[in-house]
Enzyme design. Structure first.
Site, PDB file in Angstrom:
ATOM      1  N   LYS A 154       8.413  -2.859  15.760  1.00 31.69           N
ATOM      2  CA  LYS A 154       8.815  -1.510  15.317  1.00 31.69           C
ATOM      3  C   LYS A 154       9.761  -0.883  16.348  1.00 31.69           C
ATOM      4  O   LYS A 154      10.763  -0.259  15.997  1.00 31.69           O
ATOM      5  CB  LYS A 154       7.587  -0.616  15.112  1.00 31.69           C
ATOM      6  CG  LYS A 154       6.681  -1.050  13.975  1.00 31.69           C
ATOM      7  CD  LYS A 154       7.369  -0.948  12.630  1.00 31.69           C
ATOM      8  CE  LYS A 154       6.514  -1.467  11.488  1.00 31.69           C
ATOM      9  NZ  LYS A 154       7.265  -1.651  10.235  1.00 31.69           N
TER      10      LYS A 154
ATOM     11  N   TYR B 191       3.372  -6.704  17.078  1.00 25.67           N
ATOM     12  CA  TYR B 191       3.678  -5.868  15.912  1.00 25.67           C
ATOM     13  C   TYR B 191       4.360  -4.573  16.369  1.00 25.67           C
ATOM     14  O   TYR B 191       5.397  -4.168  15.848  1.00 25.67           O
ATOM     15  CB  TYR B 191       2.391  -5.549  15.130  1.00 25.67           C
ATOM     16  CG  TYR B 191       2.563  -4.400  14.175  1.00 25.67           C
ATOM     17  CD1 TYR B 191       3.274  -4.565  12.991  1.00 25.67           C
ATOM     18  CD2 TYR B 191       2.049  -3.130  14.455  1.00 25.67           C
ATOM     19  CE1 TYR B 191       3.463  -3.504  12.110  1.00 25.67           C
ATOM     20  CE2 TYR B 191       2.231  -2.069  13.593  1.00 25.67           C
ATOM     21  CZ  TYR B 191       2.937  -2.263  12.414  1.00 25.67           C
ATOM     22  OH  TYR B 191       3.137  -1.200  11.562  1.00 25.67           O
TER      23      TYR B 191
ATOM     24  N   SER C  83       6.278   3.546  13.165  1.00 26.26           N
ATOM     25  CA  SER C  83       4.856   3.766  13.422  1.00 26.26           C
ATOM     26  C   SER C  83       4.662   4.524  14.726  1.00 26.26           C
ATOM     27  O   SER C  83       5.454   4.374  15.669  1.00 26.26           O
ATOM     28  CB  SER C  83       4.188   2.394  13.526  1.00 26.26           C
ATOM     29  OG  SER C  83       2.900   2.515  14.062  1.00 26.26           O
TER      30      SER C  83
ATOM     31  N   THR D  54       2.796   3.660  16.771  1.00 31.02           N
ATOM     32  CA  THR D  54       2.568   2.610  17.774  1.00 31.02           C
ATOM     33  C   THR D  54       3.731   2.522  18.773  1.00 31.02           C
ATOM     34  O   THR D  54       3.542   2.052  19.895  1.00 31.02           O
ATOM     35  CB  THR D  54       2.308   1.257  17.068  1.00 31.02           C
ATOM     36  OG1 THR D  54       1.740   0.351  17.972  1.00 31.02           O
ATOM     37  CG2 THR D  54       3.552   0.655  16.474  1.00 31.02           C
TER      38      THR D  54
ATOM     39  N   ASN E  80       8.060  -9.983  -1.688  1.00 34.33           N
ATOM     40  CA  ASN E  80       7.724 -11.415  -1.807  1.00 34.33           C
ATOM     41  C   ASN E  80       6.225 -11.618  -2.039  1.00 34.33           C
ATOM     42  O   ASN E  80       5.760 -12.746  -2.054  1.00 34.33           O
ATOM     43  CB  ASN E  80       8.194 -12.210  -0.575  1.00 34.33           C
ATOM     44  CG  ASN E  80       7.447 -11.819   0.692  1.00 34.33           C
ATOM     45  OD1 ASN E  80       6.605 -10.923   0.681  1.00 34.33           O
ATOM     46  ND2 ASN E  80       7.757 -12.506   1.794  1.00 34.33           N
TER      47      ASN E  80
ATOM     48  N   LEU F 227      -9.822   1.203  10.173  1.00 34.37           N
ATOM     49  CA  LEU F 227     -11.097   1.910  10.040  1.00 34.37           C
ATOM     50  C   LEU F 227     -11.486   2.244   8.595  1.00 34.37           C
ATOM     51  O   LEU F 227     -12.599   1.922   8.165  1.00 34.37           O
ATOM     52  CB  LEU F 227     -11.042   3.194  10.887  1.00 34.37           C
ATOM     53  CG  LEU F 227     -12.309   4.047  10.844  1.00 34.37           C
ATOM     54  CD1 LEU F 227     -13.473   3.312  11.474  1.00 34.37           C
ATOM     55  CD2 LEU F 227     -12.074   5.388  11.547  1.00 34.37           C
TER      56      LEU F 227
ATOM     57  N   TYR G 134       4.884   6.784  11.110  1.00 37.66           N
ATOM     58  CA  TYR G 134       3.625   7.118  10.458  1.00 37.66           C
ATOM     59  C   TYR G 134       2.518   7.147  11.490  1.00 37.66           C
ATOM     60  O   TYR G 134       2.438   6.297  12.361  1.00 37.66           O
ATOM     61  CB  TYR G 134       3.199   6.060   9.438  1.00 37.66           C
ATOM     62  CG  TYR G 134       4.216   5.609   8.416  1.00 37.66           C
ATOM     63  CD1 TYR G 134       5.300   6.391   8.031  1.00 37.66           C
ATOM     64  CD2 TYR G 134       4.057   4.368   7.809  1.00 37.66           C
ATOM     65  CE1 TYR G 134       6.195   5.943   7.067  1.00 37.66           C
ATOM     66  CE2 TYR G 134       4.951   3.914   6.846  1.00 37.66           C
ATOM     67  CZ  TYR G 134       6.020   4.701   6.489  1.00 37.66           C
ATOM     68  OH  TYR G 134       6.895   4.248   5.541  1.00 37.66           O
TER      69      TYR G 134
ATOM     70  N   TYR H  60       0.822  -1.217   0.000  1.00 36.01           N
ATOM     71  CA  TYR H  60       0.000   0.000   0.000  1.00 36.01           C
ATOM     72  C   TYR H  60       0.858   1.270   0.000  1.00 36.01           C
ATOM     73  O   TYR H  60       0.778   2.099  -0.915  1.00 36.01           O
ATOM     74  CB  TYR H  60      -0.927  -0.070   1.225  1.00 36.01           C
ATOM     75  CG  TYR H  60      -1.736   1.164   1.525  1.00 36.01           C
ATOM     76  CD1 TYR H  60      -2.451   1.836   0.537  1.00 36.01           C
ATOM     77  CD2 TYR H  60      -1.830   1.634   2.835  1.00 36.01           C
ATOM     78  CE1 TYR H  60      -3.216   2.948   0.836  1.00 36.01           C
ATOM     79  CE2 TYR H  60      -2.599   2.737   3.150  1.00 36.01           C
ATOM     80  CZ  TYR H  60      -3.285   3.403   2.146  1.00 36.01           C
ATOM     81  OH  TYR H  60      -4.042   4.494   2.457  1.00 36.01           O
TER      82      TYR H  60
END
Ligand code: NAD
Ligand code: UFG
Length: 340
Positions: free
Chosen positions: A153, A149, A124, A126, A32, A200, A177, A11
């Site tokens: 990061k 996840y 991120s 996060t 990949n 969302l 991000y 994306y």
């Protein structure tokens, strides 16, 4: 510059490839296709009129990556490749740690052996865990991640920082991000989640196109103006341009620095659903549901550092985010799978 995009068929990578070409650079994609497909690369070609050099390669395969670097010349690498589904990372944490961390170690090793010094990493928001103060600056505390996840990061940021200390030639920009949404205005590339979307905006657009019955809003008792969660949504084309802006900075500095890529404005889930319906003239029915475990009340960036260091700031607003998401969704109701 010749820029290697690991995970470049995904994306954010596909939108960045387009913006790199628009800015006169040459992207080379290594993917990949574990969460993307070659059709996305075809579409980059249709948008830009350029055939992008592409390598089908697992970035954890050290031998294949070494061969890629031996045969190609890269001025910089942008490391998008990674697994990104928060919920899935809780179920299969070892695959997440292995894929995300191994691919980074293999890349750093190949870069060092082949004298490539510029690295931009997809980090991120996060990594900030549960914020105690908003907006988030790059100096806000990190850690306290709520899923594997997020920890990948956090750990990768540390690995890159350590690599930059050991190798004074290395220049790394950790782009944190916030919430990427939207699609290229052509409607040819966009976000194509497999299965039921976790995020969302893809969920809202699948409700609007009739693939899902209604949106469940996870929680309406958060400490926010309307009780629903607040996030800093950023148009993916703005985000892609942030990578282009980071390249000259990366090329002219040494060491490692984190930079937020967000707009600085937060919108609630309810505002997003209602804006999408109004801007596109389509119904987005929603119902309130219990909170989703691990979610926080609110999260938005202080984007000052990106403006000062990279000369970048987001240009596109909520209406472009909603319009372009819908344009992509209605032209590609089944994502890339529905392509001729
Ligand atoms: P994406 O899944 O669309 O793209 C990731 C790409 O990496 C895919 O094309 C996938 O096939 C590829 N890939 C995965 N493992 C690989 C491997 N071992 N070797 C080669 N290719 C591999 O995701 P995206 O939304 O474009 O995200 C890109 C990066 O940005 C990811 O690292 C993600 O964690 C990070 N990020 C995304 C978001 C978001 O909300 N989309 C937010 C913050 C950070
Ligand atoms: N939400 C709903 N219903 C849904 C999906 C989401 O109400 O069906 C709500 C969430 O509760 C949250 C908001 O919409 O309040 C945004 O949720 P997303 O899943 O779209 O995004 P998150 O902020 O949870 O996480 C995203 C990425 C992470 C990334 C983080 C910060 O999924 O990978 O942004 O960059 F780490």
């Amino acid at each position: 510059m010749r820029v290697l995009l690991t995970g470049g068929a995904g994306y954010i990578g596909s939108h960045t490839a387009v913006e790199l070409i628009n800015a006169g650079h040459t992207p080379i994609i290594a993917d990949n296709y574990s969460n993307s497909c070659p059709e996305a690369v075809e579409r980059i070609g249709r948008i830009t009129g350029c055939n992008v050099e592409t390598h089908t390669i697992d970035m954890c395969d050290a031998e294949a990556v070494d061969k890629l670097f031996a045969e190609g010349h890269f001025d910089a690498c942008i490391h998008f490749a990674g697994l990104k589904a928060v919920g899935e990372s809780v179920s299969i944490p070892i695959q997440y740690y292995r894929n995300n961390i191994d691919s980074t170690l293999v890349l750093l090793d190949a870069m060092q052996r082949h004298g490539v010094c510029n690295l931009i990493f997809s980090s991120s928001a996060t990594v900030y865990g549960t914020p105690d103060k908003l907006p988030l600056t790059e100096d806000s505390p990190t850690g306290g991640c709520t899923n594997p996840y997020g920890w990948t990061k956090y750990m990768i940021e540390q690995i890159i920082r350590d690599a930059a200390v050991a190798n004074p030639e290395l220049s790394a920009v950790l782009l944190r991000y916030f919430n990427p949404v939207g699609a290229h205005a052509s409607g040819l590339i966009g976000e194509d989640p497999s299965g039921i979307p976790n995020n969302l905006m893809p969920f809202i657009s699948q409700v609007a196109v009739g693939r899902r019955h209604h949106l469940s809003i996870f929680g309406n008792d958060y400490n926010t103006p309307d009780g629903t969660g607040v996030r800093d949504y950023i148009h993916v084309v703005d985000l892609a341009k942030g990578h282009v802006a980071a390249l000259p900075y990366c090329d002219s500095h040494k060491g490692c620095i984190a930079v937020n890529l967000g707009t600085g404005t937060g919108y609630s889930v309810k505002q997003m659903a209602e804006a999408f319906a109004e801007i596109n003239g389509v119904p987005v029915p929603y119902e309130y549901a219990p909170r989703r475990p691990g979610d926080i009340d609110a999260c938005y960036a202080d984007p000052t550092r990106a403006r000062e260091l990279l000369g970048w700031e987001a240009q596109l607003g909520l209406s472009e985010m909603c319009r372009d998401t819908w344009n992509w969704q209605k032209n590609n109701p089944q994502g890339y799978k529905g392509a001729d």
